[in-house]
Design a protein around this motif. Structure first.
Motif, PDB file in Angstrom:
ATOM      1  N   MET A   1       0.841  -1.195   0.000  1.00  0.00           N
ATOM      2  CA  MET A   1       0.000   0.000   0.000  1.00  0.00           C
ATOM      3  C   MET A   1       0.882   1.253   0.000  1.00  0.00           C
ATOM      4  N   LYS A   2       0.488   2.214  -0.846  1.00  0.00           N
ATOM      5  CA  LYS A   2       1.292   3.444  -0.909  1.00  0.00           C
ATOM      6  C   LYS A   2       1.112   4.267   0.370  1.00  0.00           C
ATOM      7  N   GLU A   3       2.147   5.008   0.700  1.00  0.00           N
ATOM      8  CA  GLU A   3       2.045   5.928   1.839  1.00  0.00           C
ATOM      9  C   GLU A   3       1.996   7.353   1.320  1.00  0.00           C
ATOM     10  N   VAL A   4       1.145   8.175   1.909  1.00  0.00           N
ATOM     11  CA  VAL A   4       1.133   9.609   1.598  1.00  0.00           C
ATOM     12  C   VAL A   4       1.407  10.330   2.912  1.00  0.00           C
ATOM     13  N   ARG A   5       2.556  10.990   2.982  1.00  0.00           N
ATOM     14  CA  ARG A   5       2.985  11.607   4.240  1.00  0.00           C
ATOM     15  C   ARG A   5       2.732  13.118   4.178  1.00  0.00           C
ATOM     16  N   VAL A   6       1.952  13.589   5.143  1.00  0.00           N
ATOM     17  CA  VAL A   6       1.477  14.974   5.093  1.00  0.00           C
ATOM     18  C   VAL A   6       2.217  15.848   6.096  1.00  0.00           C
ATOM     19  N   GLY A   7       2.604  17.041   5.633  1.00  0.00           N
ATOM     20  CA  GLY A   7       3.141  18.079   6.510  1.00  0.00           C
ATOM     21  C   GLY A   7       2.122  19.199   6.572  1.00  0.00           C
ATOM     22  N   LEU A   8       1.568  19.433   7.757  1.00  0.00           N
ATOM     23  CA  LEU A   8       0.491  20.424   7.922  1.00  0.00           C
ATOM     24  C   LEU A   8       1.053  21.703   8.537  1.00  0.00           C
ATOM     25  N   ILE A   9       0.791  22.837   7.868  1.00  0.00           N
ATOM     26  CA  ILE A   9       1.235  24.131   8.409  1.00  0.00           C
ATOM     27  C   ILE A   9       0.009  24.873   8.926  1.00  0.00           C
ATOM     28  N   GLY A  10      -0.018  25.122  10.233  1.00  0.00           N
ATOM     29  CA  GLY A  10      -1.135  25.860  10.819  1.00  0.00           C
ATOM     30  C   GLY A  10      -1.899  25.002  11.806  1.00  0.00           C
ATOM     31  N   THR A  11      -2.197  25.597  12.965  1.00  0.00           N
ATOM     32  CA  THR A  11      -2.889  24.847  14.019  1.00  0.00           C
ATOM     33  C   THR A  11      -4.129  25.600  14.489  1.00  0.00           C
ATOM     34  N   GLY A  12      -4.612  26.550  13.665  1.00  0.00           N
ATOM     35  CA  GLY A  12      -5.797  27.323  14.033  1.00  0.00           C
ATOM     36  C   GLY A  12      -7.067  26.593  13.620  1.00  0.00           C
ATOM     37  N   TYR A  13      -8.049  27.366  13.249  1.00  0.00           N
ATOM     38  CA  TYR A  13      -9.366  26.821  12.861  1.00  0.00           C
ATOM     39  C   TYR A  13      -9.214  25.769  11.754  1.00  0.00           C
ATOM     40  N   MET A  14      -8.574  26.154  10.671  1.00  0.00           N
ATOM     41  CA  MET A  14      -8.460  25.214   9.551  1.00  0.00           C
ATOM     42  C   MET A  14      -7.435  24.119   9.821  1.00  0.00           C
TER      43      MET A  14
ATOM     44  N   LEU B   1       4.294  15.619   9.921  1.00  0.00           N
ATOM     45  CA  LEU B   1       4.978  16.777  10.509  1.00  0.00           C
ATOM     46  C   LEU B   1       3.993  17.951  10.616  1.00  0.00           C
ATOM     47  N   LEU B   2       4.021  18.643  11.758  1.00  0.00           N
ATOM     48  CA  LEU B   2       3.107  19.760  12.006  1.00  0.00           C
ATOM     49  C   LEU B   2       3.928  21.009  12.290  1.00  0.00           C
ATOM     50  N   ALA B   3       3.563  22.140  11.661  1.00  0.00           N
ATOM     51  CA  ALA B   3       4.311  23.379  11.879  1.00  0.00           C
ATOM     52  C   ALA B   3       3.414  24.482  12.416  1.00  0.00           C
ATOM     53  N   ASP B   4       3.944  25.186  13.396  1.00  0.00           N
ATOM     54  CA  ASP B   4       3.341  26.421  13.905  1.00  0.00           C
ATOM     55  C   ASP B   4       4.517  27.292  14.336  1.00  0.00           C
ATOM     56  N   PRO B   5       4.453  28.613  14.070  1.00  0.00           N
ATOM     57  CA  PRO B   5       5.612  29.450  14.419  1.00  0.00           C
ATOM     58  C   PRO B   5       5.893  29.506  15.923  1.00  0.00           C
TER      59      PRO B   5
ATOM     60  N   VAL C   1       2.369  19.129   1.153  1.00  0.00           N
ATOM     61  CA  VAL C   1       2.410  20.281   2.058  1.00  0.00           C
ATOM     62  C   VAL C   1       0.987  20.831   2.149  1.00  0.00           C
ATOM     63  N   ASP C   2       0.473  20.853   3.363  1.00  0.00           N
ATOM     64  CA  ASP C   2      -0.921  21.234   3.612  1.00  0.00           C
ATOM     65  C   ASP C   2      -0.909  22.608   4.290  1.00  0.00           C
ATOM     66  N   ILE C   3      -1.395  23.626   3.569  1.00  0.00           N
ATOM     67  CA  ILE C   3      -1.238  25.018   4.028  1.00  0.00           C
ATOM     68  C   ILE C   3      -2.533  25.547   4.657  1.00  0.00           C
TER      69      ILE C   3
END
Ligand code: NAD
Length: 371
Positions: free
Chosen positions: A1-14, A39-43, A76-78
């Protein structure tokens, strides 16, 4: 099974809405892929660490550029404010990564065109968060329109009106500044333009008016007031390529309207009416009904309608806002693993931004403008 690895930028409403959808989607839809919340990013480091734990991501960072460059990230999820979309998406595309971006795509049609061309040249998949278009009731509306049941579409009346800035004491924020948000009500509530394009097709000409009602707002932690730089309310007349005409209204100061995304599509044989505050219902009127039985009927969505059965086997139980995001994530992941076209991609989001650019020009020049 393929893997799709997501990096999410932003931890607010969206950020939270995307995290919920990324985690829930595989339980709802049997896609042939493993979705990894990598991976999750927030400043703010403490926020990044806290939400990494709460959203069940593997790792966190306080540097979005590190996320974009990370080898373990495929998408990359913006979910950051509008003014950051361009830099983040362009950096991701330069790294050959797929991009899932919140709406509006950027601050201007010019930026959106650059982003679209860059993504297409790099051959990466893109998806923009016009989630209301994913609602089963709207998928049903599209099915009814395409089947010819309401005849030729002659009119679209759409609103996206809310009251999240109706109270003048609500403080100044990035959403009120041109260089951070772009347009105001039209830019933020552009879902209804995407909806019009989905249901009726391309918009060719517009004639718009716009207004800032509350011109200054308090700045948190200061006695100063901030100048509101974009519109609180706007409306436009539109001409569609296919021949229909229509109107759209957007407002962020419409007292009482919490999610007043509505549309009424009139055809030569019937009509459809939808209100996002009652998102599990579609009103259908058929002129073919006997004259003594005519009237709008309410269709409650159920397993026979697009995508509903994956959530629930019982009709009329209803889906919610976050379920639309789950359908959106399904489209993203399937598009990536099956090399399938995704809608709405950057080009579809550019079409929305082109309408908004024409609307602003129309207002400034006080005339009809070609999109
Ligand atoms: P928000 O203010 O709740 O959250 C913004 C988040 O962006 C912050 O929490 C932070 O995590 C992140 N951020 C801010 N500056 C950053 C930086 N320099 N680097 C990295 N991350 C940074 O905003 P929101 O309401 O979640 O809006 C985010 C985007 O989502 C906007 O583009 C908005 O238009 C869009 N949006 C879409 C919908 C929808 O229905 N699709 C609804 C609301 C917002």
């Amino acid at each position: 099974m393929k893997e799709v690895r997501v990096g999410l930028i932003g931890t607010g409403y969206m950020g939270k809405a995307h995290a919920i959808a990324l985690r829930a989607m595989p339980a709802v839809f049997p896609v042939d892929a493993r979705v990894i919340c990598e991976l999750l990013a927030d400043p703010v480091a403490q926020r990044a660490e806290k939400y990494c734990r709460e959203f069940c991501f593997n790792r966190w960072t306080d540097d979005w550029q590190a996320l974009v460059a990370d080898e373990a990230v495929d998408v990359v999820d913006i979910c950051a404010p509008n003014f950051l979309h361009y830099d983040m998406a362009m950096a991701a595309i330069a790294q050959g990564k797929h991009v899932y971006c919140e709406k509006p795509l950027s601050l201007s049609a010019e930026q959106s065109l650059e982003m679209t061309e860059a993504a297409e040249a790099a051959g990466v998949k893109t998806l923009v968060g016009y989630n209301y278009a994913k609602n089963p009731a709207t998928a049903l509306a599209k099915e009814i329109i395409e089947s010819g049941e309401i005849g030729e579409v002659i009119h679209f009346r759409g609103t996206h009106i809310e009251d999240y800035l109706a109270d003048p004491s609500i403080p100044y924020s990035w959403r009120l500044q041109r260089k951070m948000a772009g347009l105001g009500a039209l830019g933020d509530l552009c879902h209804i333009i995407n909806m019009a394009q989905l249901l009726v097709g391309g918009i060719e000409q517009v004639c718009a008016d716009m207004q800032t009602v509350i011109k200054r707002r308090p700045i948190v932690g200061s006695d100063d007031m901030g100048e509101v730089e974009n519109e609180d309310q706007a409306h436009m007349m539109m001409r569609f390529t296919a021949g229909a005409i229509g109107t759209i209204e957007c407002s962020r100061v419409a007292h009482g309207r919490k999610l007043g995304l509505t549309y009424e599509v009139t055809g030569t044989k019937g009509s459809l009416v939808f209100d996002q505050e009652r998102q599990n219902e579609l009103q259908f009127y058929s002129a073919a009904d006997a004259s003594n039985r005519q009237g709008f009927r309410t269709i409650l969505v159920g397993p026979e309608h697009p995508d509903y059965a994956a959530f629930c086997c019982a009709p009329g139980h209803g889906l919610g806002f976050n379920d639309q995001k789950i359908i959106e994530v399904r489209d993203l992941i399937e598009g990536i693993v099956n090399e399938r076209a995704i809608w709405p991609d950057f080009r579809a989001a550019l079409a929305v931004d082109n309408v908004n650019a024409a609307a602003e020009r129309s207002f400034l020049e006080q005339r009809w403008v070609n999109v």
